[in-house]
Write an enzyme that holds these catalytic residues in place. Structure first.
Site, mmCIF file in Angstrom:
data_model
loop_
_atom_site.group_PDB
_atom_site.id
_atom_site.type_symbol
_atom_site.label_atom_id
_atom_site.label_comp_id
_atom_site.label_asym_id
_atom_site.label_seq_id
_atom_site.Cartn_x
_atom_site.Cartn_y
_atom_site.Cartn_z
ATOM 1 N N TYR A 16 0.760 -1.350 0.058
ATOM 2 C CA TYR A 16 0.121 0.039 -0.018
ATOM 3 C C TYR A 16 0.938 1.119 -0.096
ATOM 4 C CZ TYR A 16 -3.621 -3.444 1.457
ATOM 5 O OH TYR A 16 -4.354 -4.421 1.567
ATOM 6 N N HIS A 75 -0.025 -12.452 1.325
ATOM 7 C CA HIS A 75 -0.586 -11.394 0.333
ATOM 8 C C HIS A 75 -0.981 -11.672 -1.309
ATOM 9 C CE1 HIS A 75 -1.409 -6.878 -0.485
ATOM 10 N NE2 HIS A 75 -2.370 -7.410 -0.545
#
Length: 337
Positions: free
Chosen positions: A56, A143
């Site tokens: 992010y 992830h």
């Protein structure tokens, strides 16, 4: 705000969690002050679960979350991050490029390197701790291992087990935008939690038929992300996004039908979207990405409002939901608060 624990770990999460992709400059810039204000509003509303990832904003989100949480009592929050992408200095770090190709409006000072090796997992968590400026991470997710299944199951997952056994993380799992591989993690490993994004919403229930029953059977928690399907269920209409792309016309039509239904029952589409996942027993928490204090305040208001049981009944009658989809039915139980 009410808390539940992840699997059999005792790690608590609030029913509504703060998803920190947006304050990593997802799509549009957010400055440090705005990010801090959003985090403060979440804390003041009783949110104590914060989720982020190196991906992010190539570390921006982790640094901002860490700067905020360092000012709060260490025993009062739960922090999750993710492994699978290492951040390496970009070859042209000083060239002034940005990370827009990956969806983040932030300087591209680093590049992502996929790495689901055991050493990569351990290094990823060490790097995250450095960015956070903290000495612990409560939950570690693999992830998006979609294209790295062999290494994820063969190397990354066993390393997460070792880290959990060493007490360096409290709970382990995987986070993905699909239900199929998450079901495999639930059935074939000893994960505590899976983060399922976009696959259990008013418009998409692909998690229902395998993932959620398997999780309930094995005592694995499911945290649901993407309840707005990347925007369409927050503000439906032409130009809205669904699964990070322009929403097809037929999907927009369904979202608008949901919006009209919500209005007939004196509530909002956002409130119904937030309430919906809690119809299933396996769901432990809902993560929502917010980029400002105003967005946090609105989300909390929607989450804590009562969605009438009649809305779900009419949704079945209008075939907006299949008959086998469980829904919240008792007033006040839709959003555990």
């Amino acid at each position: 705000m009410r808390t539940r624990t992840l699997g059999r770990t005792g790690v608590p999460v609030t029913a509504l969690g703060f998803g920190a992709a947006a304050i990593g400059n997802l799509y549009t810039p957010v400055d440090d002050e705005e990010a801090h204000a959003a985090l403060t509003a979440a804390w003041d509303a009783g949110i104590r679960y914060f989720d982020t990832a190196p991906h992010y904003g190539v570390g921006v989100s982790e640094r901002r979350v860490g700067a905020f949480l360092r000012t709060r009592p260490a025993t009062e929050f739960t922090l999750s991050t993710k492994v699978g992408r290492l951040l390496e200095p970009a070859d042209d770090a000083g060239a002034g490029g940005d990370d827009s190709a990956s969806g983040f409006a932030t300087p591209a000072a680093h590049r992502r390197v996929w790495d689901f090796s055991a050493a990569g997992v351990r290094r990823s968590l060490e790097d995250s701790l450095e960015r956070f400026g903290l000495d612990r991470i409560d939950v570690a997710y693999l992830h998006d291992p979609d294209d790295h299944a062999e290494q994820a199951f063969g190397e990354a997952y066993p390393e997460l087990e070792r880290l959990r056994g060493e007490g360096l993380v409290g709970a382990i799992g995987a986070g993905m935008n699909q239900a199929g591989m998450l079901t495999r993690f639930v059935r074939d490993t000893d994960v505590d939690v899976v983060l399922c994004a976009g696959r259990y919403s008013l418009l998409d229930q692909r998690a229902l038929h395998a993932l959620l029953p398997a999780a309930a059977e094995r005592g694995v928690s499911v945290v649901v992300g993407g309840v707005f399907n990347s925007g369409l269920l927050a503000d439906p209409g032409p130009g809205a996004t669904f699964d990070y792309d322009l929403a097809p016309a037929d999907v927009v039509e369904r979202a608008l039908a949901w919006q009209a239904l919500a209005r007939r029952h004196g509530t909002t589409l956002r409130a119904a979207a937030l309430a919906f996942p809690y119809g299933h027993e396996a769901v432990t928490g809902v993560l929502v990405g917010t980029r400002s204090a105003a967005e946090v305040d609105d989300t909390v208001r929607q989450f804590t409002s009562t969605v009438p049981a009649g809305l779900w009944q009419e949704a079945r009658a209008e075939k907006l939901l299949p008959a086998d989809v469980p829904t919240p039915t008792a007033p006040g139980e839709e959003q555990p608060a």
